[in-house]
Design a protein around this motif. Sequence first.
Motif, PDB file in Angstrom:
ATOM      1  N   THR A 131       9.480  12.418  23.327  1.00 25.50           N
ATOM      2  CA  THR A 131       9.496  12.635  21.933  1.00 25.50           C
ATOM      3  C   THR A 131      10.425  11.622  21.113  1.00 25.50           C
ATOM      4  N   PRO A 132      11.631  11.502  21.669  1.00 31.75           N
ATOM      5  CA  PRO A 132      12.497  10.451  21.002  1.00 31.75           C
ATOM      6  C   PRO A 132      11.683   9.114  20.962  1.00 31.75           C
ATOM      7  N   ARG A 133      11.043   8.669  22.112  1.00 35.41           N
ATOM      8  CA  ARG A 133      10.331   7.696  22.219  1.00 35.41           C
ATOM      9  C   ARG A 133       9.098   7.552  21.281  1.00 35.41           C
ATOM     10  N   ILE A 134       8.327   8.527  21.258  1.00 33.73           N
ATOM     11  CA  ILE A 134       7.319   8.607  20.217  1.00 33.73           C
ATOM     12  C   ILE A 134       7.968   8.367  18.582  1.00 33.73           C
ATOM     13  N   GLU A 135       9.080   9.157  18.270  1.00 34.58           N
ATOM     14  CA  GLU A 135       9.585   8.896  16.920  1.00 34.58           C
ATOM     15  C   GLU A 135      10.051   7.411  16.759  1.00 34.58           C
ATOM     16  N   GLY A 136      10.577   6.819  18.105  1.00 34.26           N
ATOM     17  CA  GLY A 136      10.812   5.215  17.980  1.00 34.26           C
ATOM     18  C   GLY A 136       9.674   4.615  17.539  1.00 34.26           C
ATOM     19  N   CYS A 137       8.467   4.894  17.990  1.00 36.91           N
ATOM     20  CA  CYS A 137       7.353   4.291  17.651  1.00 36.91           C
ATOM     21  C   CYS A 137       6.992   4.346  16.313  1.00 36.91           C
ATOM     22  N   ALA A 138       7.229   5.480  15.884  1.00 36.40           N
ATOM     23  CA  ALA A 138       6.764   5.905  14.390  1.00 36.40           C
ATOM     24  C   ALA A 138       8.177   5.253  13.376  1.00 36.40           C
ATOM     25  N   ASP A 139       9.193   5.174  13.771  1.00 33.00           N
ATOM     26  CA  ASP A 139      10.317   4.769  12.877  1.00 33.00           C
ATOM     27  C   ASP A 139      10.178   3.118  12.731  1.00 33.00           C
ATOM     28  N   ALA A 140       9.781   2.472  14.131  1.00 32.01           N
ATOM     29  CA  ALA A 140       9.448   0.881  13.882  1.00 32.01           C
ATOM     30  C   ALA A 140       8.287   0.673  13.025  1.00 32.01           C
ATOM     31  N   ALA A 141       7.116   1.326  13.170  1.00 29.40           N
ATOM     32  CA  ALA A 141       6.006   1.172  12.220  1.00 29.40           C
ATOM     33  C   ALA A 141       6.267   1.249  10.967  1.00 29.40           C
ATOM     34  N   LEU A 142       6.851   2.416  10.640  1.00 30.85           N
ATOM     35  CA  LEU A 142       7.063   2.937   9.139  1.00 30.85           C
ATOM     36  C   LEU A 142       8.281   1.767   8.447  1.00 30.85           C
ATOM     37  N   ALA A 143       9.312   1.379   9.344  1.00 29.87           N
ATOM     38  CA  ALA A 143      10.223   0.479   8.690  1.00 29.87           C
ATOM     39  C   ALA A 143       9.517  -1.099   8.463  1.00 29.87           C
ATOM     40  N   ALA A 144       8.734  -1.520   9.205  1.00 34.06           N
ATOM     41  CA  ALA A 144       8.005  -2.972   9.151  1.00 34.06           C
ATOM     42  C   ALA A 144       7.021  -2.528   7.855  1.00 34.06           C
ATOM     43  N   TYR A 145       6.265  -1.497   7.596  1.00 31.85           N
ATOM     44  CA  TYR A 145       5.557  -1.318   6.526  1.00 31.85           C
ATOM     45  C   TYR A 145       6.514  -1.238   5.060  1.00 31.85           C
ATOM     46  N   ALA A 146       7.449  -0.446   5.225  1.00 31.28           N
ATOM     47  CA  ALA A 146       8.604  -0.352   3.923  1.00 31.28           C
ATOM     48  C   ALA A 146       9.032  -1.516   3.675  1.00 31.28           C
ATOM     49  N   ASP A 147       9.392  -2.498   4.657  1.00 30.53           N
ATOM     50  CA  ASP A 147      10.042  -3.815   4.354  1.00 30.53           C
ATOM     51  C   ASP A 147       9.131  -4.896   4.172  1.00 30.53           C
ATOM     52  N   ALA A 148       7.877  -4.748   4.312  1.00 31.89           N
ATOM     53  CA  ALA A 148       6.897  -5.718   4.465  1.00 31.89           C
ATOM     54  C   ALA A 148       6.983  -6.574   3.098  1.00 31.89           C
ATOM     55  N   PRO A 149       6.940  -7.832   2.772  1.00 33.36           N
ATOM     56  CA  PRO A 149       6.757  -8.346   1.413  1.00 33.36           C
ATOM     57  C   PRO A 149       5.654  -8.366   0.661  1.00 33.36           C
ATOM     58  N   ALA A 150       4.392  -7.948   1.463  1.00 32.24           N
ATOM     59  CA  ALA A 150       3.267  -7.818   0.526  1.00 32.24           C
ATOM     60  C   ALA A 150       3.168  -6.528  -0.068  1.00 32.24           C
ATOM     61  N   PRO A 151       2.476  -6.220  -0.981  1.00 33.22           N
ATOM     62  CA  PRO A 151       2.295  -4.913  -1.584  1.00 33.22           C
ATOM     63  C   PRO A 151       1.837  -3.930  -0.951  1.00 33.22           C
ATOM     64  N   ALA A 152       1.869  -2.775  -1.024  1.00 33.31           N
ATOM     65  CA  ALA A 152       1.352  -1.621  -0.562  1.00 33.31           C
ATOM     66  C   ALA A 152      -0.303  -1.781  -0.633  1.00 33.31           C
ATOM     67  N   SER A 153      -1.057  -1.102   0.215  1.00 33.37           N
ATOM     68  CA  SER A 153      -2.223  -1.041  -0.148  1.00 33.37           C
ATOM     69  C   SER A 153      -2.913  -0.127   0.781  1.00 33.37           C
ATOM     70  N   PRO A 154      -3.974   0.541   0.808  1.00 34.17           N
ATOM     71  CA  PRO A 154      -4.959   1.659   1.400  1.00 34.17           C
ATOM     72  C   PRO A 154      -4.954   0.948   2.861  1.00 34.17           C
ATOM     73  N   GLN A 155      -5.395  -0.285   2.971  1.00 30.85           N
ATOM     74  CA  GLN A 155      -5.561  -0.800   4.230  1.00 30.85           C
ATOM     75  C   GLN A 155      -4.636  -0.804   5.153  1.00 30.85           C
ATOM     76  N   ALA A 156      -3.278  -1.398   4.330  1.00 29.58           N
ATOM     77  CA  ALA A 156      -1.969  -1.675   5.227  1.00 29.58           C
ATOM     78  C   ALA A 156      -1.503  -0.298   5.722  1.00 29.58           C
ATOM     79  N   TRP A 157      -1.621   0.782   4.817  1.00 31.45           N
ATOM     80  CA  TRP A 157      -1.237   1.986   5.413  1.00 31.45           C
ATOM     81  C   TRP A 157      -2.124   2.458   6.443  1.00 31.45           C
ATOM     82  N   ALA A 158      -3.255   2.386   6.522  1.00 30.75           N
ATOM     83  CA  ALA A 158      -3.981   2.865   7.739  1.00 30.75           C
ATOM     84  C   ALA A 158      -3.987   2.031   8.636  1.00 30.75           C
ATOM     85  N   GLY A 159      -3.556   0.795   8.664  1.00 31.78           N
ATOM     86  CA  GLY A 159      -3.171  -0.004   9.906  1.00 31.78           C
ATOM     87  C   GLY A 159      -1.993   0.444  10.563  1.00 31.78           C
ATOM     88  N   THR A 160      -0.923   0.774   9.668  1.00 33.18           N
ATOM     89  CA  THR A 160       0.319   1.408   9.963  1.00 33.18           C
ATOM     90  C   THR A 160       0.129   2.588  11.136  1.00 33.18           C
TER      91      THR A 160
END
Length: 432
Positions: A131-160
């Motif tokens: 479970t901590p490893r799975i949460e680590g997967c989620a943490d890393a992907a969510l952080a990359a989405y939150a910090d991305a320079p491109a604006p949020a989009s439905p496609q980017a969220w689905a890809g995350t």
Amino acid sequence: MKKPLSDRRPWLAVARAYGRAFWTRNHLPPGDLVDIDEQERRRRTMLLDRAARYGPVFKGLMERRLTVCVVGHERGRRLLKDHAADLRPVTIQLESLFPNGFMRGMQGEVHRDYRRALVHGIGALDFDVLTPRIEGCADAALAAYADAPAPASPQAWAGTLAQIAASALITIFFGPDPAHPAHARLLAAYHRLGPHGVVWTISTRQVEAYQALCAELAALDVDAGGLLGHLRAQGNVDDTLLGNLVYMVELGRYDLRGLLRWISRYAADHPAWLERIAMEAAGHAGAVSGKSVAEAFVLETLRMDQSERLMRDVRREFVFDGWLVPRGSLVRVCMWEAHKEPQSFRQPFVFDPARFLGDGLATDRFSPFGLDHHHCPLAGPSVEVAVAFLRALARNYVVDGRNFEPAVRGPYHWEPSTKFEVTLKRNGGSAH
């Protein structure tokens, strides 16, 4: 001009069904032969409306085949139990890739043997480690989405969410987490197998991608606690079981992505519940009767949207509740509708995770992963991944959703609107 035989064959089967009803003097279920898929896309409650009009067993068409729909949890369970020998699950055909095909379509002792081996392997998994490893997967992907320079989009969220789903399943099934070089190679191999969704017709491309995946797994050092390692230690891995593991991840990554989309949709719409989950994750609020708030949130999401239907091919005709179910037809057990029964769920169309706290709900009212011996053995791991994602989301972010439009029918499930968009604001930080 005559229609080609391929165009006429479904209607010949329907005509034969009416002929059998006349010959045996058993009536087909009531209902006109509407295209269920087409009508359902227009109105999601269509099957509930038809059940109110015709009763809980009625007919229509799906893929131009006569389809008997069964509404009601107890009724659906009874149908699958009493007529198990007459029905065959509708699933992807994989016999061209490995012997015996997909477990969901197996029957008899072959199904019991492979299912038993899989269940034993799942029972050996240590989720205190995973479970901590799975949460680590989620943490890393969510952080990359939150910090991305491109604006949020439905496609980017689905890809995350697709990345989180695939990475979590690869970690559980095969061992390596995202920091391991083999993880990226497995992700790339799965992209070749199904770049845009599950490919149901196996072609040369799928054969080559599958063989490359198997070669990658054969070379993998699987001592990191994944399911494959446990099964190998038990001496249970043959070509069939390995193929099933590969395709459980393949189908599961799309189903799980859909579930995570619904979870984020409800998280954006119900921030108070997300705050409760954040407090729980921080240790400020305990579980109720062993059920965490995060797990209750996931189960309510499954009840509301992700658990939809069970499809069966009719191998031999039979009579159910007085109605003839002819050979060659389809049976649809309507799970989404069963999970909206007012006698089981107060205010059934209201999202309320509280209904799963306390004593929860018995399996005679709620079965999001199946009703019979083909009940998904990966129900527990799927919920674990969804809970880990939800906790990572609640712990670090405020979720702002936009474009809350009606659900749409996707290739496999109902989904949030294609326009649904998520912006993540770090707790005390900036937004994306």
